[in-house]
Write an enzyme that holds these catalytic residues in place. Sequence first.
Site, PDB file in Angstrom:
ATOM      1  N   SER A 126      -8.222   8.452 -39.227  1.00  0.00           N
ATOM      2  CA  SER A 126      -9.320   8.386 -40.188  1.00  0.00           C
ATOM      3  C   SER A 126     -10.643   8.746 -39.493  1.00  0.00           C
ATOM      4  CB  SER A 126      -9.360   6.988 -40.816  1.00  0.00           C
ATOM      5  OG  SER A 126     -10.268   6.930 -41.885  1.00  0.00           O
ATOM      6  N   ASP A 155      -4.365  11.543 -40.182  1.00  0.00           N
ATOM      7  CA  ASP A 155      -5.131  11.532 -41.432  1.00  0.00           C
ATOM      8  C   ASP A 155      -6.636  11.489 -41.166  1.00  0.00           C
ATOM      9  OD1 ASP A 155      -4.446  11.952 -44.062  1.00  0.00           O
ATOM     10  OD2 ASP A 155      -4.600   9.855 -44.651  1.00  0.00           O
ATOM     11  N   HIS A 231      -3.266   6.582 -46.932  1.00  0.00           N
ATOM     12  CA  HIS A 231      -4.148   6.720 -45.782  1.00  0.00           C
ATOM     13  C   HIS A 231      -3.983   5.590 -44.769  1.00  0.00           C
ATOM     14  CE1 HIS A 231      -7.690   8.093 -43.635  1.00  0.00           C
ATOM     15  NE2 HIS A 231      -8.298   6.935 -43.811  1.00  0.00           N
TER      16      HIS A 231
END
Length: 303
Positions: A126, A155, A231
């Site tokens: 992230s 991700d 996610h």
Amino acid sequence: MSTSSSVCVDVFAIGEHETKLVEPEESVTPKPLLIFTPLEAGEYPVLILLHGHLLNNSFYSQLSHQIASHGFVLVVPQLYSVAGCDATKELENVTDITNWLPEGLQKLLPSQVNANLTKLGLAGHSRGGKVAFALALNKVKTDLKLKFSLLIGIDPVDGLVKGIQTTPKVLTYIPHSFNIGMPVMVIGSGLGEVQKNPLFPACAPKGVNHEEFYNECCKPACYFVAKDYGHLDMLDDETKGIKGKATHCLCKNGKSREPMRRFVGGVVVAFLKAYFGEDFSYLIDIKDNEGKPVELQKVDFLV
């Protein structure tokens, strides 16, 4: 270059090495961090793993143990507790941690375990993925003394915090513009760009997520997107505290975390074996064969 492994190893399962979690005193490290290490005597490559936005490094414990059990030392720092839109300080913190490794890491490992810092990887999830790419791309001038051998974005999001662009900006929207000079892997979640409900934005919005990161990568690079997972589905099954509870509420999730976490751990192990061990058979198997814990929405290789 080896394309066939001598031993049948399931990278999606726990590996052959027993592992240990080392939690050093904060006074001896640049930032609080967790170390996941094999216990068997040997020399092992090292991977730094950066946590996502407002997450705890402890939320990656199951993933880190899985990767370490295949013969790698993981260093998982806690870069901050609360952060705004500017990630510059995080790049400086990662630089400090990396520069500390030659002097500090070996002292904290079991006596029979040696860290091979000539095989050093950087990964981030992230916002941590954004920070990893920003450091590799020299978006902020730092005094980095070690050289990374590979880069992994789990991700990654160069995204918006309440509509405001986070800095330093990484994406250029120019195909193959990332001049990183090392192998790169991008892992994406199919549900990351889907809103969980109308009250919250998607956690990995289209246009600033894994898809654009990979579009801007140069050779060699590989790309895997898990279709029905979200996610935060690579985190531990149980994440405690207010932050831990929030990980189940803010993002669109799959049915359970275990398959996505095993998949992420497996492709990371396969990538590390390819570029640290010159055995590409695991990556090829993931691309071509069945038996993966998740259905893939997208697979691509730039070679």
